[in-house]
Enzyme design. Structure first.
Site, mmCIF file in Angstrom:
data_model
loop_
_atom_site.group_PDB
_atom_site.id
_atom_site.type_symbol
_atom_site.label_atom_id
_atom_site.label_comp_id
_atom_site.label_asym_id
_atom_site.label_seq_id
_atom_site.Cartn_x
_atom_site.Cartn_y
_atom_site.Cartn_z
ATOM 1 C CB THR A 266 0.686 0.789 5.176
ATOM 2 O OG1 THR A 266 0.632 -0.644 4.409
ATOM 3 C CG2 THR A 266 1.861 0.994 6.147
ATOM 4 N N GLY A 267 -1.467 -1.709 6.734
ATOM 5 C CA GLY A 267 -1.509 -2.883 7.458
ATOM 6 C C GLY A 267 -2.762 -3.679 7.376
ATOM 7 N NE ARG B 3 -10.284 -5.829 3.399
ATOM 8 C CZ ARG B 3 -9.183 -5.068 3.290
ATOM 9 N NH1 ARG B 3 -8.597 -4.440 2.326
ATOM 10 N NH2 ARG B 3 -8.438 -5.142 4.522
ATOM 11 N N GLY C 218 -6.212 -3.951 7.545
ATOM 12 C CA GLY C 218 -7.174 -3.010 7.340
ATOM 13 C C GLY C 218 -8.235 -3.007 8.425
ATOM 14 N N GLY D 72 -10.988 -1.841 2.530
ATOM 15 C CA GLY D 72 -10.054 -1.697 3.682
ATOM 16 C C GLY D 72 -10.187 -0.398 4.309
ATOM 17 C CG ASP D 73 -6.516 0.629 6.543
ATOM 18 O OD1 ASP D 73 -6.527 -0.107 5.811
ATOM 19 O OD2 ASP D 73 -5.525 1.465 6.915
ATOM 20 C CB THR E 164 -0.782 -0.002 1.185
ATOM 21 O OG1 THR E 164 -1.809 -1.094 1.170
ATOM 22 C CG2 THR E 164 -1.668 1.169 1.533
HETATM 23 N N1 ASP Z 1 -4.363 -1.524 4.614
HETATM 24 C C1 ASP Z 1 -4.409 -2.106 3.603
HETATM 25 C C2 ASP Z 1 -5.820 -2.732 3.488
HETATM 26 O O1 ASP Z 1 -6.247 -3.450 4.508
HETATM 27 C C3 ASP Z 1 -3.537 -2.970 3.240
HETATM 28 C C4 ASP Z 1 -2.183 -2.540 3.454
HETATM 29 O O2 ASP Z 1 -1.887 -1.488 4.002
HETATM 30 O O3 ASP Z 1 -1.136 -3.459 3.032
HETATM 31 O O4 ASP Z 1 -6.515 -2.713 2.444
#
Ligand code: ASP
Length: 368
Positions: free
Chosen positions: A285-286, A262, A288, A264-265, A234
């Site tokens: 990032t992470g 779906r 979500g 995400g955040d 991301t």
């Molecule tokens: N945060 C992103 C999501 O969950 C994915 C990521 O940051 O790697 O869509």
């Protein structure tokens, strides 16, 4: 004679006073000229501090502008990535920072810098955003992005799109040219087309690397034995510009093998992205789902606003304690209204870079 001497004495005292007065006037004029020259050298803040050593610590002086970018958290730890691939990442992050510098040093806004940097990373197949996005369980790409203006608290987002070449530009168009904050799927794509943004075929987003990752995870999850999900890549950027305005943006393909639909955040204002001139600008990032439940980006701003925490203390509390205690992996980047930055992550790596007025670009992947 006595009388004449008396008058000569008075005259010389008068002349002495006049020259002392002239000297004082010259002195004050000199100080004033120096002050004007100094403020001319740094028009935005009247202060200048270019030492990169204060980048991570609270500072009393504000740099003219600051830019921080990320290319996702996760991935293998040090030594786990081929050296040539590692170089491709560091070179690209460097290039993105230089482009952002070009915008900010010429008086561009934080929003312009954030959009420019994110577009470049969306166009690179290295990152999980735009070209290079991960695949859903149906083998398709569904992209999310958002952007926020810390000055006005206006925000824009698109989610679940598969034909907009640069979702971050679509997010900005939603913010600036519509009455809404978020548009999804076909509605977002119709709006982007009407705004004259570049539309591509869904196949544009295909890369072999992401397809192979998808096939592996898909097979594993079908057999009910999924290993670690490769979801890194991301992208995001936060910036403080010469006018004292903060902005944040994030763009992603989401998580490999995610369910159709779906979200995400990353496109959720307050979760993956937040900016407020009163506090900070954050891009996360992470994993979500955890970032949404914990309203991560806004939580950091709230900890600063209501509890008086510094940006760094608030960010570490959320990433190292809150998220970690829930088993949530990830990280974030942030800059506050004074130009202090933070880059916490609880994964083995986070692709990241920083640059500020008068300083050099600094790129890192692994913990310091
Ligand atoms: N945060 C992103 C999501 O969950 C994915 C990521 O940051 O790697 O869509």
């Amino acid at each position: 004679m006595k009388r004449t001497i008396f008058f000569i004495g008075n005259d010389s005292r008068f002349a002495f006073r006049v020259s002392l007065f002239a000297f004082r006037v010259t002195q004050i004029t000199f100080y004033l000229i120096c002050l004007v020259l100094l403020s001319f050298l740094n028009p935005a803040s009247g202060q200048n501090n270019d030492s990169s050593s204060i980048l991570h610590s609270p500072s009393s002086t504000r740099p003219t502008w600051v830019l921080v970018i990320h290319g996702g958290a996760g991935g293998p730890g040090k030594g786990g990535m081929p050296a040539d691939l590692e170089k491709q990442y560091t070179d690209k992050l460097q290039e993105v920072l230089e482009a952002g510098k070009e915008v900010l040093s010429k008086g561009g806004t934080s929003l312009d810098a954030v959009e420019t940097c994110i577009r470049m990373m969306e166009d690179s197949p290295l990152f999980n955003a735009g070209k290079g996005a991960v695949f859903t369980e149906e083998g398709k790409n569904e992209l999310d992005a958002s952007i926020m203006d810390g000055k006005t608290l206006k925000a824009g987002a698109v989610a679940g799109v598969s034909t907009i070449k640069n979702p971050i530009t679509a997010a900005r168009a939603v913010m600036e040219k519509s009455k809404h904050v978020m548009l999804i799927d076909g509605g977002a794509e119709k709006f982007a087309k009407e705004q004259g943004l570049e539309i591509v075929k869904p196949s544009y987003f295909y890369t072999k690397k992401r397809w192979d990752e998808y096939e592996k995870v898909h097979q594993q999850e079908m057999k009910g034995k999924a290993e670690e999900n490769p979801k890194h890549g991301t992208v995001g950027a936060v910036a403080l510009d010469a006018y004292g305005n903060l902005a944040a943006g994030t763009s992603t393909g989401g998580m490999t093998n995610k369910m159709k639909g779906r979200i995400g955040d990353s496109p959720i204002i307050g979760a993956g992205t937040y900016a407020n001139n009163a506090t900070c600008a954050i891009s996360a990032t992470g994993h979500g789902e955890f970032f949404i439940r914990n309203v991560v980006a806004y939580d950091i701003s709230a900890l600063m606003e209501y509890k008086g925490l510094s940006l760094d203390a608030a960010a570490h509390l959320v990433v190292d304690q809150k998220l970690k205690s829930q088993g949530a992996d990830g990280g974030l980047i942030g800059v506050d209204k004074n130009g202090n930055i933070t880059l916490p992550f609880n994964t083995k790596a986070m692709f990241r870079g920083t640059i500020r007025s008068g300083g050099k670009a600094i790129v890192n992947i692994y913990p310091d």
